[in-house]
Design a protein around this motif. Structure first.
Motif, short mmCIF file in Angstrom:
data_model
loop_
_atom_site.label_atom_id
_atom_site.label_comp_id
_atom_site.label_asym_id
_atom_site.label_seq_id
_atom_site.Cartn_x
_atom_site.Cartn_y
_atom_site.Cartn_z
N GLU A 197 0.79 -1.39 -0.14
CA GLU A 197 -0.02 -0.14 -0.01
C GLU A 197 1.04 1.26 -0.06
OE1 GLU A 197 -3.27 0.73 -0.60
OE2 GLU A 197 -2.92 -1.39 -1.22
N VAL A 198 1.92 1.05 0.76
CA VAL A 198 2.79 2.51 0.67
C VAL A 198 3.45 2.73 -0.49
CG1 VAL A 198 5.06 3.12 1.45
CG2 VAL A 198 3.63 1.87 3.11
N ALA A 199 3.80 1.38 -1.25
CA ALA A 199 4.49 1.62 -2.86
C ALA A 199 3.38 2.08 -3.68
CB ALA A 199 4.88 0.22 -2.91
N ARG A 200 2.06 1.65 -3.42
CA ARG A 200 0.95 2.19 -4.21
C ARG A 200 0.93 3.60 -4.08
NH1 ARG A 200 -3.41 -0.74 -6.17
NH2 ARG A 200 -3.02 -2.17 -4.70
N GLY A 201 0.96 3.99 -2.97
CA GLY A 201 0.84 5.58 -2.95
C GLY A 201 1.57 6.17 -3.51
N PHE A 202 2.93 5.91 -3.48
CA PHE A 202 4.13 6.68 -4.06
C PHE A 202 3.83 6.45 -5.73
CE2 PHE A 202 6.06 6.42 -0.08
CZ PHE A 202 6.78 7.95 -0.13
N ILE A 203 3.70 5.35 -6.18
CA ILE A 203 3.56 5.11 -7.52
C ILE A 203 2.28 5.81 -8.20
CG2 ILE A 203 3.01 3.29 -9.32
CD1 ILE A 203 5.14 1.50 -7.62
N SER A 204 1.27 5.70 -7.40
CA SER A 204 -0.06 6.42 -8.05
C SER A 204 0.18 7.79 -7.88
CB SER A 204 -1.13 6.50 -6.92
OG SER A 204 -1.37 5.13 -6.76
N LEU A 205 1.25 8.56 -7.08
CA LEU A 205 1.58 9.96 -7.31
C LEU A 205 2.35 10.13 -8.42
CD1 LEU A 205 1.66 12.82 -5.95
CD2 LEU A 205 3.68 12.15 -4.63
N LEU A 206 3.10 9.29 -8.68
CA LEU A 206 4.00 9.39 -9.78
C LEU A 206 3.27 9.24 -11.18
CD1 LEU A 206 7.30 9.42 -10.04
CD2 LEU A 206 7.27 6.92 -10.13
N GLN A 207 2.54 8.59 -11.24
CA GLN A 207 1.54 8.26 -12.31
C GLN A 207 0.55 9.37 -12.48
OE1 GLN A 207 0.27 4.44 -13.68
NE2 GLN A 207 2.59 4.50 -14.09
N SER A 208 0.20 10.09 -11.65
CA SER A 208 -0.83 11.09 -11.78
C SER A 208 0.15 12.22 -12.33
CB SER A 208 -1.32 11.59 -10.44
OG SER A 208 0.01 12.16 -9.68
N GLY A 209 1.53 12.31 -12.31
CA GLY A 209 2.31 13.39 -12.97
C GLY A 209 2.49 14.62 -11.98
N ARG A 210 2.05 14.39 -10.62
CA ARG A 210 1.94 15.27 -9.66
C ARG A 210 3.17 14.94 -8.60
NH1 ARG A 210 -3.24 18.12 -8.79
NH2 ARG A 210 -2.62 18.29 -6.67
N ALA A 211 4.09 14.00 -8.97
CA ALA A 211 5.21 14.00 -8.11
C ALA A 211 6.15 15.19 -8.25
CB ALA A 211 6.13 12.63 -8.49
N ASN A 212 6.73 15.63 -7.20
CA ASN A 212 7.74 16.55 -7.45
C ASN A 212 9.03 16.33 -7.93
OD1 ASN A 212 9.49 18.87 -6.81
ND2 ASN A 212 9.47 18.44 -4.44
N PRO A 213 9.06 17.20 -9.33
CA PRO A 213 10.17 16.74 -10.14
C PRO A 213 11.61 17.04 -9.59
CG PRO A 213 8.62 18.20 -11.24
CD PRO A 213 8.17 18.19 -9.60
N MET A 214 11.69 17.76 -8.80
CA MET A 214 12.88 18.15 -8.11
C MET A 214 13.40 16.82 -7.33
SD MET A 214 14.08 20.65 -9.07
CE MET A 214 13.06 20.54 -10.32
N GLU A 215 12.45 15.79 -6.91
CA GLU A 215 12.88 14.60 -6.29
C GLU A 215 12.91 13.53 -7.28
OE1 GLU A 215 9.95 13.53 -3.51
OE2 GLU A 215 10.56 15.25 -1.94
N LEU A 216 12.91 13.76 -8.46
CA LEU A 216 13.14 12.85 -9.47
C LEU A 216 14.72 13.28 -10.40
CD1 LEU A 216 9.64 13.06 -11.32
CD2 LEU A 216 10.49 11.41 -9.66
#
Lengths: 273, 777
Positions: free
Chosen positions: B634-653
């Motif tokens: 579930e933890v992983a799902r949360g992070f991956i959903s954020l990534l997939q939504s395009g709303r992840a902080n690019p500075m963390e990428l």
């Protein structure tokens, strides 16, 4: 795809036919069979050959080593490019039904990682080591590889090479046969490429392993020089400072040796001895 | 301690002062020395010193060398003397060449190099200040009583300090920091710099409307603070060279030097191979009478802060600016050179001792590293980790392994296991002699660090920095033995250390197995053992037995509740040595080699993996972990959903890579090539070995040929490559959950991410206000 097998006698790969029996002239280089080169290297002591070109030269040189060791003789290798592969050698012995341990105990290696170490290994250690193991044969891998390191100045590596050429001639006179094996390389500082040209002029024969018109590997005799010509190139600066790297010899003046040249060569030299 | 002002004036009488030696550099009459008095005064003196080098020549060449000396444009004098050649131990006759102008020492060496080959030169590439320090056995930051004449000459000294001291007093340093206020991207990428200066707990932003104002403000702060140490970020590569250039253009002096008669010291940047990869080193910008330390160009400061630098400076006898920029190898060399001066041993100008001839059969045995036992795949419970303390340095010290002691001419003892090499019993080697103090000091600092943990944060940090600085020296000393340019290195010594280490770890394994333990994993100097029902006392007892047998301390690092040995990325059926993660029973998490620990992993993915691991500390065994798997997923799902939504902080990428070529040398279209070319177009030149930071926007390059953007050019509307980052995230999840059957394919199915995702920022966001990101700078 093993491009190397075709150049070994009795190990022809089906995709690479054996080198032609007929001798074809291609520019200055003459195609030759590898057996011929191997035989001529093993036959008479006292010679310096250079084998360069594509990567399989190292395996080909091992073939020559095996011939040189046929009668239980030992062999010394100075490796300046870390190409000496013990595992290949061990497999090589097994395929020829030779006891690998016995085989490996007859080959002795010294690796050099800087041009200074190469000089020390060849000019000082190698001659005495060859006499210790009662051998006349030595292989030198990647002589110039360490000379391309820009940490050593061009002037310095030129001087080292000159001293090495003198050493080769000295060893030759004691009956040593040396095979220098190196890849054909073009290095970034263009002036260092001159080193290879100098080396070529300082050896008796130059063989090149190259791809021929049919796309197969072929050995070519690129040049063959008279002893006098080689000695002329390797006349060196034997009175340049001190000419040995052995600190334990109190006085090295005895090593400074005048080389014999034919009267004609001597006449051509200005200020000849 | 009150700091009295500036360079104290000296009257005409002889005087004495208790002070620390701070800086040394060559000057026309010898060397200039800066002292920091106990009373806080900063003062400088000179000391006459004639640097020298040696030539080993035959009789006729000695005459030639002397005759050449008469023609040398710099005055030289000669002395025939005898020194020791290190490998043979023999005394040899050498010609000592004294150079009367210390500032032109190198010129004289070059002059003679034209006439004599490299192998006759000894001590010819030791800098003048280092010669002075080795010769006098003074060292930077040494506290002592210094006596000087009225005209400013240092006459004599008596040190109340030693390099081996572990409790020493440091001068009351005045420190100034110079940095660019916008440190979001390195100053190299910025056209306009906004300088900030900090000292005495205050920060000042310098107005830079005009160069005159900027330089005058900087000079005023330098006068006011009078720093001993100027600490900068990118000072070597950008800040100080830019200030210097500005000063020249506007004809306003830059008062960075305390010694106003001296010039700034500069060296060129360089790129070189190190451990198979190309690295870049910025040039240096050094000062006279002050130390300039660039935190971004100093391994020691980056790893161990200024406390580590002070420790190293004292130990290696290299002044702060030199030590700050030195590699670990140079630091070790410095200790060895000092030993050579103390023992009248000649220092060859070039390393030339080759490997001795050995049979191919011996080479097969010798050319091997430490022993590794690959661990069994998956999660394991109740596993203990036992570590040898400084195994390799201890082997060298205990067994006298040194270039000149291996295969000496005088002894015959086949002391090296497997290989049968001899180790000299008559001479103590340079390597063990110099390492002994480092090993002892580090052990002391580790002990002190342990004592002050949780009690005194300042002292805890100080001892931690000191031990950390020494740690790197101990880590590197073994590899340096085999390094081609190590002044006192030899491949046989390197091979011997490996042979000893293999013997030791096999002995440890044998003892453990005889006591009923199972060796689960072993890497060179560390073993992971398991025995049902074994307690901490049992493991400690085992450690004592092993230590007593092999002569090197092995200690219990801890017992894991569980430890995971993940599958190799190239073959899921095997593990990779040195890749593991586990929770100790004492509550600490330890990980090596997995994504969360790797430098090439984006922060976002590191955070995800850490968050997953944070769900697992309560698990006491593998069964309990298996019950936690849904939660971890579930933890992983949360992070991956954020990534997939395009709303992840690019500075963390952001990904960081070292470039292997200069921009115009790339022949392919890799991300590194694309990014370095874009940077070049910004008129920022990057050399091979320098790092680039970028965000992948389209790995395939099909939709966006630029593939990735350097962060200096990145705009939020560039978006990021969702597919590529999702793939990286899934692999990080797989690392932890593959033993439970979750490979990338199953994870994709589980997270419903089989559909290719858009490469760009989602369309519905384009017209909206951009999501708020917290940017950690």
């Amino acid at each position: 795809m093993n491009k190397t097998s075709s150049i070994f006698p009795g190990m022809h790969h089906h995709r690479y036919p054996s080198p032609p029996l007929s001798v074809e002239l291609s520019g200055d280089a003459v195609p030759v069979r590898s057996e011929g080169m191997i035989r001529s290297f093993a036959e008479k002591p006292g010679k310096v050959f250079l084998l360069y070109g594509e990567r399989p030269i190292f395996q080909l040189s091992m073939q020559m080593a095996a011939h040189a060791m046929a009668d239980g003789n030992s062999l010394a290798v100075v490796d300046g490019c870390n190409r000496f592969d013990v595992h290949t050698l061990s497999r090589f012995a097994r395929t020829r039904k030779i006891d690998p341990n016995k085989f490996l105990n007859h080959i002795f290696i010294s690796r050099g990682f800087t041009c200074y170490q190469m000089e020390q290994a060849i000019t000082h250690k190698l001659p005495s080591f060859l006499s210790t193991i009662h051998s006349h044969t030595a292989l030198i891998f990647g002589l110039l590889d360490t000379f391309y390191d820009e940490q050593a100045s061009l002037r310095e590596v030129q001087q080292i090479l000159q001293r090495l050429l003198v050493s080769f001639q000295k060893m030759k006179t004691t009956g040593a046969s040396l095979l220098l094996v190196c890849l054909e390389r073009t290095v970034a500082p263009p002036e260092r490429n001159q080193l290879f040209a100098t080396l070529k002029k300082g050896v008796d024969r130059v063989y090149k392993l190259d791809t021929n018109e049919r796309g197969t590997l072929q050995l070519f005799l690129e040049s063959q020089q008279t002893a006098a010509a080689v000695q002329f190139i390797a006349r060196g600066e034997t009175n340049y400072g001190t000419d040995g790297t052995n600190l334990h010899q109190p006085d090295r003046r005895g090593i400074v040796k005048l080389v014999k040249v034919s009267p004609r060569t001597a006449q051509r030299r200005s200020g000849s001895v | 301690m009150e700091k009295t002002n500036r360079q104290s004036t000296i009257d005409n009488r002889q005087s004495s002062i208790s002070a620390w030696l701070f800086d040394v550099y060559p000057s026309e009459c010898g060397v200039t020395l800066w002292l920091i008095g106990l009373n806080g005064a900063r003062m400088h003196f000179f000391r006459q010193f004639t640097p020298y080098f040696f030539l080993h020549l035959n009789t006729s060449d000695i005459k030639r060398a002397i005759a050449l000396g008469a023609r040398c444009p710099i005055p030289v004098s000669f002395k025939q003397t005898t020194h020791t050649e290190i490998y043979s131990g023999d005394s040899i006759d050498v010609l000592q060449v004294f150079v009367q102008d210390p500032m032109r020492f190198r010129e004289v060496v070059w002059y003679y190099e034209k006439f004599f080959p490299h192998f006759v030169f000894f001590n010819s590439d030791v800098s003048v200040e280092q010669q002075f320090l080795y010769e006098t056995q003074l060292f930077p930051l040494a506290l002592g009583d210094y006596e000087m004449s009225g005209d400013g000459e240092l006459l004599s000294w008596h040190l109340n300090d030693s390099r081996e001291a572990v409790d020493y007093e440091l001068p009351p340093f005045s420190i100034m920091q110079i940095r660019n206020s916008n440190d979001f991207v390195p100053p190299k990428y910025q056209k306009f710099l906004q300088l900030e200066i900090s000292y005495d707990n205050r920060t000042y932003a310098l107005e830079q409307d005009s160069p005159k104002e900027l330089l005058e403000a900087l000079n005023w702060h330098l006068y006011r603070c009078d720093p001993d140490i100027v600490v900068s970020d990118y000072g070597d590569a950008v800040l100080l060279p830019k200030l210097f250039s500005l000063s020249r253009k506007s004809n306003i002096p830059l008062l960075l030097n305390r010694d106003t008669t001296a010039k700034f010291g500069t060296t060129k940047e360089s790129s070189f191979f190190q451990y198979g990869k190309i690295v870049h080193k910025d040039g240096a910008f050094t000062l006279a009478g002050r130390w300039h330390v660039d935190a971004h160009n100093s391994f020691t400061v980056a790893e161990a802060d200024l406390d580590g630098l002070f420790e190293m400076t004292r130990l290696t006898q290299m002044c702060g600016q030199r030590q700050g920029r030195a590699s670990i190898g140079t630091s070790m060399s410095s200790m060895q050179l000092s030993w050579a001066y103390r023992n009248n041993v000649l220092i060859p100008s070039k390393k030339r001792e080759p490997e001795g001839f050995k049979s191919a059969a011996t080479l097969l045995l010798a050319d091997r590293g430490g022993l590794i036992f690959n661990p069994p795949l998956g999660y394991h419970e109740d596993v203990a980790e036992l570590d040898f303390a400084s195994m390799y340095p201890s082997i060298m010290v205990n067994n006298n392994v040194s270039p000149e002691t291996i295969n000496c001419r005088c002894c015959k003892n086949n002391a090296v296991p497997e290989l049968g090499y001899t180790i000299c019993e008559k001479r103590k080697g340079v390597v063990p002699e110099t390492l002994r103090a480092v090993v002892a000091k580090r052990a002391h600092y580790k002990q002190m660090k342990k004592e002050f943990k949780g009690k005194n944060e300042t002292l805890f940090k100080r001892y931690d920095c000191r031990q950390s600085a020494l740690k790197w020296m101990l880590v590197s000393c073994f590899g340096y033995l085999g390094y081609k340019n190590a002044r006192f290195g030899r491949i046989e010594a390197h091979e011997s250390v490996n042979a000893f280490s293999r013997d030791i770890i096999l002995t440890a394994k044998e003892i453990a197995e005889n006591r009923g333990y199972r060796l689960l994993h072993g890497i060179i100097d560390c073993v992971w053992l398991k025995k049902p029902g074994a307690t901490q006392n049992d493991y400690e007892e085992l450690a004592r037995e092993i230590s007593a047998r092999v002569g090197i301390t092995i200690s219990l690092e801890g017992i894991y509740n569980w430890i995971l040995f993940p599958a190799s990325k190239t073959d899921p059926m095997i593990t990779t040595a040195n890749h593991y993660v586990g929770w100790y029973k004492h509550g600490d998490l330890k990980m090596r080699g997995i994504e969360a620990r790797r430098r090439d992993t984006p922060k976002f993915i590191k955070n995800m993996q850490k968050a997953m691991l944070d769900k697992m500390p309560t698990a006491k065994n593998v069964e309990e972990i298996s019950t936690l798997v849904p939660e971890v997923l579930e933890v992983a799902r949360g992070f991956i959903s954020l990534l997939q939504s395009g709303r992840a902080n690019p500075m963390e990428l952001v990904l960081k890579r070292h470039i292997t070529h200069e921009a115009d040398e790339y022949v392919n279209n890799s991300i590194s090539a694309v990014v370095s070319k874009m940077v070049e177009e910004m008129e920022v030149h990057l050399s091979a070995g320098e790092s680039i930071e970028f965000i992948i926007i389209d790995q395939s390059g099909k939709k966006k040929p630029e593939k990735a953007k350097p962060i200096a050019l990145y705009a939020f509307e560039d978006g990021y490559d969702i597919e590529q980052y999702t793939e990286l995230a899934l692999r990080a999840v797989e690392t932890l959950l593959l033993p439970f059957g979750y490979d990338v394919e199953r994870l994709k199915a589980n997270f419903d991410i089989n559909q290719p995702k858009r490469k760009r920022l989602p369309g519905h966001l384009k017209n909206q206000e951009l999501p708020l990101f917290r940017i950690d700078i």
